[in-house]
Design a protein around this motif. Structure first.
Motif, PDB file in Angstrom:
ATOM      1  N   TYR A  41       0.822  -1.200   0.000  1.00  0.00           N
ATOM      2  CA  TYR A  41       0.000   0.000   0.000  1.00  0.00           C
ATOM      3  C   TYR A  41       0.861   1.257   0.000  1.00  0.00           C
ATOM      4  CZ  TYR A  41      -3.689  -3.245   1.425  1.00  0.00           C
ATOM      5  OH  TYR A  41      -4.568  -4.292   1.490  1.00  0.00           O
ATOM      6  N   ILE A  63      -4.090  -7.337  -4.038  1.00  0.00           N
ATOM      7  CA  ILE A  63      -4.938  -6.232  -4.482  1.00  0.00           C
ATOM      8  C   ILE A  63      -6.262  -6.287  -3.734  1.00  0.00           C
ATOM      9  CG2 ILE A  63      -6.287  -5.394  -6.457  1.00  0.00           C
ATOM     10  CD1 ILE A  63      -3.920  -6.088  -8.213  1.00  0.00           C
ATOM     11  N   GLU A 107     -10.864  -3.202  -9.949  1.00  0.00           N
ATOM     12  CA  GLU A 107      -9.780  -2.912  -9.011  1.00  0.00           C
ATOM     13  C   GLU A 107      -8.427  -3.328  -9.578  1.00  0.00           C
ATOM     14  OE1 GLU A 107      -9.505  -1.292  -6.247  1.00  0.00           O
ATOM     15  OE2 GLU A 107     -11.619  -0.811  -5.944  1.00  0.00           O
ATOM     16  N   GLU A 145      -5.599  -0.490 -10.306  1.00  0.00           N
ATOM     17  CA  GLU A 145      -4.412  -0.450  -9.463  1.00  0.00           C
ATOM     18  C   GLU A 145      -3.139  -0.882 -10.184  1.00  0.00           C
ATOM     19  OE1 GLU A 145      -4.882  -2.241  -5.662  1.00  0.00           O
ATOM     20  OE2 GLU A 145      -6.599  -0.980  -5.117  1.00  0.00           O
ATOM     21  N   ASP A 155      -0.885   2.345 -10.028  1.00  0.00           N
ATOM     22  CA  ASP A 155      -1.595   3.508  -9.505  1.00  0.00           C
ATOM     23  C   ASP A 155      -0.883   3.928  -8.223  1.00  0.00           C
ATOM     24  OD1 ASP A 155      -3.239   5.405  -8.402  1.00  0.00           O
ATOM     25  OD2 ASP A 155      -5.060   4.187  -8.426  1.00  0.00           O
ATOM     26  N   GLU A 199      -2.571   4.600  -4.827  1.00  0.00           N
ATOM     27  CA  GLU A 199      -3.048   3.459  -4.048  1.00  0.00           C
ATOM     28  C   GLU A 199      -1.923   2.524  -3.611  1.00  0.00           C
ATOM     29  OE1 GLU A 199      -6.115   2.743  -3.013  1.00  0.00           O
ATOM     30  OE2 GLU A 199      -6.988   4.549  -3.881  1.00  0.00           O
TER      31      GLU A 199
END
Length: 280
Positions: free
Chosen positions: A171, A182, A199, A203, A242, A245
């Motif tokens: 994270y 994830i 998702e 991500e 990403d 995130e």
């Protein structure tokens, strides 16, 4: 996982019977919980230990749940515990490592309900003070009739596989710095399967296929009901991160997966299950 407390039995039916002197009291202040320690063992206080400092204690309780024959109640915010032997406030993170596990599960589940009660003292529609319903776990507005039930947020845990490889992530901007899978919350109007695809794409920029549901887990640290999926990479394995995130996303071979620090989460169980060749 944290909810695996057998042979103990967790009963969350709303049965607001009066407490007994040996019933447990769960007191929270912000993100802290009141614990007692005797001979190195952590425990929750009981009504009998706090009734002297709190004369109206048996009139201010909120029933939570039971484990085996023990009933757990939410203590009022005004609870006095100055004279309680061995008492101290601990951050709720203590429940990740506290033993026995059935008490850790009680503590974090109680914290989830504490947060819900605290956040629904007033009606979000008309602003009037809410009242606890007597038949079910619900907050009811006596003015406009608005009903509020405990918040449970559906979310996914996704193990993306590519043959003998698994995608692990870290994270961004969080205190938890170990590898994970994830994860993300379901959005309005989408299925859980669509959540998995979205998702993963958001991500790490990957497409997946062959979704296989594994197991669910109540995760009271974030008011979440987690649903774990294994799935296969569909196409190129090039990661587009990403960075809002995630700090890291890497492919690991089956025998190179870092061992998780704890065994309380669905994420850890799914990682180790793949590492041990027990799935997929």
């Amino acid at each position: 996982m944290i909810q695996d407390i057998a042979p103990h039995h967790f009963a969350n039916e709303y049965r607001p019977s009066p407490p007994e002197r040996e019933s447990f009291l769960l007191f929270y202040r912000g993100r802290d919980v009141l614990l007692t320690e005797h001979d190195g063992k952590l425990d929750f206080p009981r009504f009998s230990e706090l009734e002297g400092e709190n004369p109206s204690l048996y009139e201010q309780y909120t029933y939570l749940f039971s484990i085996d024959e023990d009933r757990f109640y939410l203590a009022p915010d005004t609870l006095r515990f100055d004279l309680l032997d061995g008492a101290r406030l601990e951050n709720r993170e203590i429940f990740r490592t506290m033993s026995p596990r059935h008490l850790a599960f009680a503590g974090i589940t109680g914290f989830q309900l504490y947060g819900w009660y605290r956040g629904h003292r007033f009606c979000g529609r008309c602003g009037q003070e809410m009242q606890q319903d007597h038949k079910e776990r619900m907050m009811l507005c006596p003015s406009c009739g608005q009903m509020e039930y405990p918040k449970i947020c559906p979310a996914v845990i996704v193990a993306v596989l590519d043959g003998e490889r698994i995608l692990l992530t870290k994270y961004a901007g969080r205190s938890y710095t170990r590898y994970a899978l994830i994860a993300g919350f379901a959005e309005i109007g989408e299925t859980i399967e669509q959540t998995v695809h979205r998702e993963v794409m958001e991500e790490v920029g990957l497409r997946v296929k062959n979704l296989r549901f594994y197991k669910s887990q109540p995760w009271s640290f974030s008011d979440t009901l987690l649903m774990g999926f294994y799935c296969d990479l569909d196409g190129e394995d090039r990661i587009t991160l990403d960075r809002d995130e995630l700090a890291v996303a890497e492919w690991f071979n089956r025998g190179q997966i870092p061992a998780p620090e704890l065994d309380i989460s669905l994420t850890s169980e799914m990682m180790m299950r793949f590492q041990n060749g027990e799935c997929c």
